[in-house]
Motif scaffolding. Structure first.
Motif, PDB file in Angstrom:
ATOM      1  N   ALA A 151       0.850  -1.186   0.000  1.00  0.00           N
ATOM      2  CA  ALA A 151       0.000   0.000   0.000  1.00  0.00           C
ATOM      3  C   ALA A 151       0.887   1.237   0.000  1.00  0.00           C
ATOM      4  CB  ALA A 151      -0.929   0.013   1.201  1.00  0.00           C
ATOM      5  N   GLY A 152       0.334   2.333  -0.462  1.00  0.00           N
ATOM      6  CA  GLY A 152       1.083   3.577  -0.477  1.00  0.00           C
ATOM      7  C   GLY A 152       0.192   4.738  -0.854  1.00  0.00           C
ATOM      8  N   VAL A 153       0.779   5.933  -0.822  1.00  0.00           N
ATOM      9  CA  VAL A 153       0.047   7.148  -1.197  1.00  0.00           C
ATOM     10  C   VAL A 153       0.636   7.671  -2.498  1.00  0.00           C
ATOM     11  CG1 VAL A 153      -0.534   9.514  -0.561  1.00  0.00           C
ATOM     12  CG2 VAL A 153      -0.515   7.721   1.192  1.00  0.00           C
ATOM     13  N   TRP A 154      -0.221   7.843  -3.515  1.00  0.00           N
ATOM     14  CA  TRP A 154       0.211   8.330  -4.813  1.00  0.00           C
ATOM     15  C   TRP A 154      -0.042   9.822  -4.929  1.00  0.00           C
ATOM     16  CZ3 TRP A 154      -2.772  10.216  -9.075  1.00  0.00           C
ATOM     17  CH2 TRP A 154      -2.022  10.399 -10.248  1.00  0.00           C
ATOM     18  N   ASP A 155       1.021  10.557  -5.177  1.00  0.00           N
ATOM     19  CA  ASP A 155       0.963  11.998  -5.442  1.00  0.00           C
ATOM     20  C   ASP A 155       0.330  12.790  -4.299  1.00  0.00           C
ATOM     21  OD1 ASP A 155       1.571  14.135  -7.277  1.00  0.00           O
ATOM     22  OD2 ASP A 155      -0.582  14.356  -7.611  1.00  0.00           O
ATOM     23  N   GLY A 156       0.296  12.210  -3.095  1.00  0.00           N
ATOM     24  CA  GLY A 156      -0.311  12.910  -1.968  1.00  0.00           C
ATOM     25  C   GLY A 156      -1.810  13.063  -2.091  1.00  0.00           C
ATOM     26  N   ARG A 157      -2.433  12.385  -3.088  1.00  0.00           N
ATOM     27  CA  ARG A 157      -3.869  12.581  -3.351  1.00  0.00           C
ATOM     28  C   ARG A 157      -4.709  11.309  -3.296  1.00  0.00           C
ATOM     29  NH1 ARG A 157      -5.005  14.365  -8.603  1.00  0.00           N
ATOM     30  NH2 ARG A 157      -3.046  13.479  -9.356  1.00  0.00           N
ATOM     31  N   PHE A 158      -4.061  10.146  -3.435  1.00  0.00           N
ATOM     32  CA  PHE A 158      -4.811   8.892  -3.449  1.00  0.00           C
ATOM     33  C   PHE A 158      -4.079   7.844  -2.619  1.00  0.00           C
ATOM     34  CE2 PHE A 158      -6.253  11.028  -7.232  1.00  0.00           C
ATOM     35  CZ  PHE A 158      -7.615  10.753  -7.265  1.00  0.00           C
ATOM     36  N   TYR A 159      -4.841   7.175  -1.781  1.00  0.00           N
ATOM     37  CA  TYR A 159      -4.314   6.025  -1.052  1.00  0.00           C
ATOM     38  C   TYR A 159      -4.600   4.788  -1.890  1.00  0.00           C
ATOM     39  CZ  TYR A 159      -4.135   2.171   2.282  1.00  0.00           C
ATOM     40  OH  TYR A 159      -3.855   0.977   2.897  1.00  0.00           O
ATOM     41  N   ALA A 160      -3.587   3.941  -2.064  1.00  0.00           N
ATOM     42  CA  ALA A 160      -3.750   2.746  -2.894  1.00  0.00           C
ATOM     43  C   ALA A 160      -3.268   1.507  -2.147  1.00  0.00           C
ATOM     44  CB  ALA A 160      -2.964   2.897  -4.199  1.00  0.00           C
ATOM     45  N   ARG A 161      -4.031   0.445  -2.255  1.00  0.00           N
ATOM     46  CA  ARG A 161      -3.624  -0.856  -1.723  1.00  0.00           C
ATOM     47  C   ARG A 161      -3.813  -1.890  -2.819  1.00  0.00           C
ATOM     48  NH1 ARG A 161      -2.532  -3.217   2.988  1.00  0.00           N
ATOM     49  NH2 ARG A 161      -3.111  -1.352   4.171  1.00  0.00           N
ATOM     50  N   ASN A 162      -2.742  -2.581  -3.148  1.00  0.00           N
ATOM     51  CA  ASN A 162      -2.777  -3.555  -4.232  1.00  0.00           C
ATOM     52  C   ASN A 162      -3.199  -4.921  -3.704  1.00  0.00           C
ATOM     53  OD1 ASN A 162      -2.435  -5.055  -6.525  1.00  0.00           O
ATOM     54  ND2 ASN A 162      -0.199  -4.874  -6.606  1.00  0.00           N
ATOM     55  N   GLY A 163      -4.449  -5.271  -3.944  1.00  0.00           N
ATOM     56  CA  GLY A 163      -4.956  -6.565  -3.520  1.00  0.00           C
ATOM     57  C   GLY A 163      -4.906  -7.605  -4.620  1.00  0.00           C
ATOM     58  N   SER A 164      -4.289  -7.254  -5.740  1.00  0.00           N
ATOM     59  CA  SER A 164      -4.206  -8.188  -6.855  1.00  0.00           C
ATOM     60  C   SER A 164      -2.946  -9.044  -6.746  1.00  0.00           C
ATOM     61  CB  SER A 164      -4.192  -7.422  -8.180  1.00  0.00           C
ATOM     62  OG  SER A 164      -2.914  -6.834  -8.409  1.00  0.00           O
ATOM     63  N   ALA A 165      -2.819  -9.998  -7.640  1.00  0.00           N
ATOM     64  CA  ALA A 165      -1.644 -10.883  -7.643  1.00  0.00           C
ATOM     65  C   ALA A 165      -0.532 -10.340  -8.525  1.00  0.00           C
ATOM     66  CB  ALA A 165      -2.054 -12.275  -8.123  1.00  0.00           C
ATOM     67  N   ALA A 166      -0.761  -9.176  -9.133  1.00  0.00           N
ATOM     68  CA  ALA A 166       0.227  -8.601 -10.050  1.00  0.00           C
ATOM     69  C   ALA A 166       0.868  -7.365  -9.448  1.00  0.00           C
ATOM     70  CB  ALA A 166      -0.446  -8.239 -11.370  1.00  0.00           C
ATOM     71  N   SER A 167       2.096  -7.081  -9.843  1.00  0.00           N
ATOM     72  CA  SER A 167       2.725  -5.813  -9.486  1.00  0.00           C
ATOM     73  C   SER A 167       2.130  -4.744 -10.397  1.00  0.00           C
ATOM     74  CB  SER A 167       4.239  -5.885  -9.687  1.00  0.00           C
ATOM     75  OG  SER A 167       4.827  -6.761  -8.745  1.00  0.00           O
ATOM     76  N   ILE A 168       1.773  -3.616  -9.804  1.00  0.00           N
ATOM     77  CA  ILE A 168       1.110  -2.569 -10.589  1.00  0.00           C
ATOM     78  C   ILE A 168       1.874  -1.257 -10.479  1.00  0.00           C
ATOM     79  CG2 ILE A 168      -1.149  -3.637 -10.212  1.00  0.00           C
ATOM     80  CD1 ILE A 168      -1.721  -1.226  -8.297  1.00  0.00           C
ATOM     81  N   GLU A 169       1.530  -0.343 -11.373  1.00  0.00           N
ATOM     82  CA  GLU A 169       2.089   1.004 -11.329  1.00  0.00           C
ATOM     83  C   GLU A 169       0.951   1.997 -11.493  1.00  0.00           C
ATOM     84  OE1 GLU A 169       6.145   2.717 -12.862  1.00  0.00           O
ATOM     85  OE2 GLU A 169       4.705   2.752 -14.518  1.00  0.00           O
ATOM     86  N   ILE A 170       1.014   3.060 -10.712  1.00  0.00           N
ATOM     87  CA  ILE A 170       0.023   4.124 -10.815  1.00  0.00           C
ATOM     88  C   ILE A 170       0.711   5.348 -11.399  1.00  0.00           C
ATOM     89  CG2 ILE A 170      -1.706   5.501  -9.605  1.00  0.00           C
ATOM     90  CD1 ILE A 170      -1.626   3.439  -7.354  1.00  0.00           C
ATOM     91  N   GLN A 171       0.160   5.874 -12.483  1.00  0.00           N
ATOM     92  CA  GLN A 171       0.694   7.051 -13.133  1.00  0.00           C
ATOM     93  C   GLN A 171      -0.430   8.025 -13.438  1.00  0.00           C
ATOM     94  OE1 GLN A 171       2.732   4.868 -16.456  1.00  0.00           O
ATOM     95  NE2 GLN A 171       4.407   6.272 -15.986  1.00  0.00           N
ATOM     96  N   ALA A 172      -0.038   9.262 -13.748  1.00  0.00           N
ATOM     97  CA  ALA A 172      -1.024  10.234 -14.197  1.00  0.00           C
ATOM     98  C   ALA A 172      -1.449   9.905 -15.617  1.00  0.00           C
ATOM     99  CB  ALA A 172      -0.443  11.642 -14.132  1.00  0.00           C
ATOM    100  N   ALA A 173      -2.704  10.196 -15.937  1.00  0.00           N
ATOM    101  CA  ALA A 173      -3.208   9.920 -17.285  1.00  0.00           C
ATOM    102  C   ALA A 173      -2.367  10.625 -18.339  1.00  0.00           C
ATOM    103  CB  ALA A 173      -4.664  10.358 -17.395  1.00  0.00           C
ATOM    104  N   ALA A 174      -1.848  11.795 -18.001  1.00  0.00           N
ATOM    105  CA  ALA A 174      -1.058  12.557 -18.967  1.00  0.00           C
ATOM    106  C   ALA A 174       0.198  11.816 -19.390  1.00  0.00           C
ATOM    107  CB  ALA A 174      -0.675  13.915 -18.386  1.00  0.00           C
ATOM    108  N   ALA A 175       0.671  10.887 -18.571  1.00  0.00           N
ATOM    109  CA  ALA A 175       1.882  10.136 -18.902  1.00  0.00           C
ATOM    110  C   ALA A 175       1.610   9.047 -19.928  1.00  0.00           C
ATOM    111  CB  ALA A 175       2.465   9.509 -17.638  1.00  0.00           C
ATOM    112  N   HIS A 176       0.321   8.784 -20.210  1.00  0.00           N
ATOM    113  CA  HIS A 176      -0.035   7.700 -21.130  1.00  0.00           C
ATOM    114  C   HIS A 176      -0.339   8.166 -22.538  1.00  0.00           C
ATOM    115  CE1 HIS A 176      -0.376   4.077 -18.554  1.00  0.00           C
ATOM    116  NE2 HIS A 176      -0.394   4.994 -17.616  1.00  0.00           N
TER     117      HIS A 176
END
Length: 464
Positions: A332-357
């Motif tokens: 679990a962690g805090v992304w950009d000081g704006r969202f708390y995230a907890r990865n309950g999936s079996a995969a490693s994930i990455e959280i990015q801003a939409a603008a980066a895509h």
């Protein structure tokens, strides 16, 4: 909890009778005079009033920053054992930073205390801050601003989980030490308390008591509480949240009481910018001058773009400088000081801003709303979006979180295993009771869980 409770014994009596009961209290004890006095005062008062149904446990945080700290922690453990109080030693493990050590130690200390409170099934945490600490803090803050400070808060919610209360905040160190001497109980003197490298030690050495300070701070507390309440009302009447990403202050809200607008807008700026503190006075003067002006336009401050239009002031996170967050399964962690995230999936994930895509961020609207828990970010129709300035909405979407694994967007099934909820940087780690009303109303605006209520029946004799 009252500025008038200068006697340590009276302060503890008032504190215990104000608590909701039954209650289990975790006492943070370092072995110094203040925390040792707090433990003994609580133990004596709780045993004298069994009908209050108060039980104690204790924790010592060994920061492992100097030789002898482990021995001191064991001395505290022995004291607690002699009183029949369960005790645990929590050690700050890992590498220590070379700069900002005091702030890092504070973060580590409260995190470890929260862990201890969880293990002991405690209802709250208490610390031994005193009137001396309060005066030092007020003097330090007075050197930086002419505004009347609220100083150290008597109650702070940590990590949305545990209230940290300071029942001796208006009792003096001298009175606490006199109590210990009468009981024949020694205490440990931390050598860092004499290290003039630290600002607090320098202030302490030149300190002269201000006899009017208690009245000043009591008035400042009442003013801050009133601002929090009026700020909450302002949120209800004049603020709108669109898609969980775009804030809008209605025109009428920009023409009201300057103090309320200053208070509310500063905290909204911190929330939308993912910053733990409101913008400084200089930045806020610029923001307020812009927001209350008659000329439409845009300005950026504190990572927030303020967009003034005829239909109000829009706030959104600027899309630059948003770092990705990688989470392994279970992390679990805090992304950009704006969202708390907890990865309950079996995969490693990455959280990015939409603008980066992609440059055309509008194409990510559907995946974003699906992946960021549609229960709190509503899917907005094209007709609905057309009500807002196109550039403001596009800016907000560009700063939205997108979940991916190995550079591919997550499937809807995997995305649902990732908890992603709004995080309020100025409140979710440390929330003073002075901002509680405003922060709780903000939680309602973002459709998130309310903050934990104070574990008190009354404050200063007033039922809450």
């Amino acid at each position: 909890m009252s500025p008038e409770a200068t006697s340590p014994q009276l302060a503890i009596h008032q504190f215990l009778t104000s608590l909701q009961s039954p209650a289990r209290i975790l006492v943070a004890i370092s072995g110094g005079s203040d925390s040792t006095g707090l433990l003994l005062l609580l133990d004596q008062a709780a045993k004298a009033a069994p009908h209050l149904k108060i039980s104690l446990c204790a924790a010592t945080v060994d920061h492992a920053l100097r030789a002898g700290s482990a021995d001191e922690a064991r001395e505290v453990a022995a004291l607690c054992a002699s009183l029949g109080i369960p005790h645990i030693i929590m050690i700050w493990q890992g590498d220590k930073p070379t700069t900002g050590i005091m702030a890092a130690a504070r973060e580590a200390r409260y995190g470890l205390l929260a862990t201890a409170a969880t293990d002991f099934k405690a209802d709250l945490i208490v610390t031994g801050h005193t009137l001396d600490d309060q005066r030092e803090t007020l003097q330090m803050r007075g050197m930086r601003t002419e505004q009347v400070s609220t100083g150290i808060a008597d109650a702070v919610l940590f990590d949305r989980r545990f209230w940290i209360l300071r029942p001796l905040l208006f009792s003096t160190r001298a009175d606490i030490r006199a109590f210990l001497k009468e009981r024949g109980v020694p205490w440990i003197d931390d050598p860092s308390n004499e290290d003039i490298t630290y600002e607090r030690v320098r202030i302490r050495r030149q300190h002269s008591a201000d006899v009017g300070m208690e009245k000043d701070i009591s008035a400042a507390w009442e003013e801050r509480l009133a601002l929090s309440s009026r700020g909450a009302e302002w949120l209800d009447r004049h603020f709108r949240l669109h898609g969980g990403l775009l804030g809008q202050v209605m025109p009428d809200g920009l023409r009201l009481d300057r103090a309320v607008l200053d208070y509310a807008l500063a905290r909204l700026a911190a929330v939308f910018g993912g910053q733990p503190f409101a913008p400084g006075r200089g930045h806020m003067e610029r923001i307020l001058a812009f927001a209350t002006g008659s000329k439409p336009g845009r300005m950026t401050a504190g990572r927030v773009v303020f967009d003034l239009r005829h239909d109000g002031l829009y706030l959104a996170r600027e899309s630059r400088g948003i770092s990705p967050l990688a989470l392994r399964p279970g992390e679990a962690g805090v992304w950009d000081g704006r969202f708390y995230a907890r990865n309950g999936s079996a995969a490693s994930i990455e959280i990015q801003a939409a603008a980066a895509h992609a440059q055309d961020t509008s194409r990510f609207l559907e995946p974003i709303t699906a992946q960021t828990r549609g229960d709190w970010i509503p899917v907005m129709s094209t007709e609905c979006m057309q009500r807002f300035p196109k550039s403001a909405w596009k800016r907000a979407i560009a700063s939205a979180p997108v979940l991916s694994a190995e550079e591919s967007l997550l499937s809807e099934e995997t995305a649902r295993m990732v908890e992603l909820t709004p995080y309020f940087a100025p409140f979710d780690r440390f929330l003073t009771r002075f901002d509680f009303i405003f922060a709780n109303r903000l939680s309602a605006v973002f459709a998130t869980a309310p903050y934990a209520r104070l574990p008190l029946r009354s404050i200063d004799g007033k039922t809450i």
